[in-house]
Scaffold this active site. Sequence first.
Site, PDB file in Angstrom:
ATOM      1  N   ILE A  39       0.325 -11.364  -4.951  1.00  0.00           N
ATOM      2  CA  ILE A  39      -0.531 -11.447  -3.783  1.00  0.00           C
ATOM      3  C   ILE A  39       0.014 -10.455  -2.754  1.00  0.00           C
ATOM      4  CG2 ILE A  39      -1.379 -13.794  -4.125  1.00  0.00           C
ATOM      5  CD1 ILE A  39       0.749 -14.857  -2.323  1.00  0.00           C
ATOM      6  N   ASP A  40      -0.852 -10.003  -1.873  1.00  0.00           N
ATOM      7  CA  ASP A  40      -0.475  -8.967  -0.921  1.00  0.00           C
ATOM      8  C   ASP A  40       0.647  -9.424   0.005  1.00  0.00           C
ATOM      9  OD1 ASP A  40      -2.504  -7.395  -1.955  1.00  0.00           O
ATOM     10  OD2 ASP A  40      -3.972  -8.108  -0.495  1.00  0.00           O
ATOM     11  N   LYS A  41       1.350  -8.462   0.573  1.00  0.00           N
ATOM     12  CA  LYS A  41       2.442  -8.743   1.494  1.00  0.00           C
ATOM     13  C   LYS A  41       2.030  -9.731   2.586  1.00  0.00           C
ATOM     14  CE  LYS A  41       5.064  -6.541   5.228  1.00  0.00           C
ATOM     15  NZ  LYS A  41       5.319  -5.284   5.968  1.00  0.00           N
TER      16      LYS A  41
END
Length: 317
Positions: free
Chosen positions: A134-136
Site C-alpha cells: 500500500i502507498d506510503k
Amino acid sequence: MTILTARVPEELAGMRLDQCLAEVFPDYSRSKLQTWIKAGRVLVDGEVMKGREKLDGGEEIELDAEAERVIEYAPQEIPLDIVYEDDSLLIVNKPAGLVVHPAVGNWDGTLVNALLNHAPNLDTLPRAGIVHRIDKDTSGLLMIAKTLQAHNSLVEQLQARSIHREYLALVKGWMTAGGTVDEPIGRHPVDRKRNAVVRRGGKEAITHYRLEQRFKRHTLIRVKLETGRTHQIRVHMSHINYPLVGDQVYGGRFQMPADCNPALAEALRNFKRQALHAAKLGLEHPETGEYCEWEQPIPEDMQNLLKLLAENELDQA
C-alpha cells in the site's frame, strides 16, 4: 536446512524433472525449483539430474529447500503494529507515512527494514515476504509471508483474486450511490510518475465501492478491490470525479468547500495525505487452509476529520 523427500507417482512417468517437482512440491514456485535443480539441491535416487531429463516414475526425490539470502537491506528498530503472527504468516497495521519498500529517496526507515529486525529470516524471501503493498501515505493492513511455502500460497491467491481487501476512503463530493469502476490503468501519457485510466496498453482494473456515510460535500466509501494496480483506488476515484481528500497527486488543486466552520477548514487544509485506509483483509491461511479475516478501524487523523465533518453538518442545520 529443510530436506524434503517424495516418491514420483507412477502417473507422472515420462514427465520432465522440473515439471514433476512443480507437481510434487506445489508449495514452491517453479522458478525457485528450477534454481534449486541448477544448484544441485535436487537428488533423484541419490543422483543429480538436469531439469529437462525425464522420469520413469517411482524414483525417490530429495529436495534441499534451504532458503538463501535474497534481501540486502539492514534491519532497523522501527515499531510494528502486529495484528497477527504465527510461524508462516504476519499481518501488520501500517501507519500512514511509512514507506513499504526501500527505493530512491527512502533507502532505510521502511517497513522492510522493520520486518528484517523483527524476523531476520525474512531476508531469504523475495521483498522480505511482502506480497502486496500500500502507498506510503495509506494506512492499514498488510500481509507478509514468513516462509517460501506461505509466500507462494499468498501470491497464488492474489493471482486468483481470492484475497478479500476492503478500504475506507473519504472522497470529495456527494455520492448518490455505490458502483463499480471497470477501467484499465496504465502510465499517464504525459506525466510518467503518475498512473491514469488509459485506452491502450493499460492493465485490467476493477474497483467496487459502496456508501458508508454522506456529508454535505464529502462521502465516506467502502472500496473492494478485485485487482491490485498501483494507485488503483486513487486513479479510479479521480477518474469518476470523486478524488480522495488530501490526495496530493490525483486530487487536483485544493479548493476549500463552502460553508466550512474554522475547525473543519483548518483540518482539511492540513490533511496532507490521501484519506485512504486498508480496513479489512481476508485470506486462506497458507498452512491450515482455513479462511482468516482481520479488520482495523480507521486511524486517528481520519477519525478526527469525520468528526469535524459531522459537527460542521450540525452547525449548518
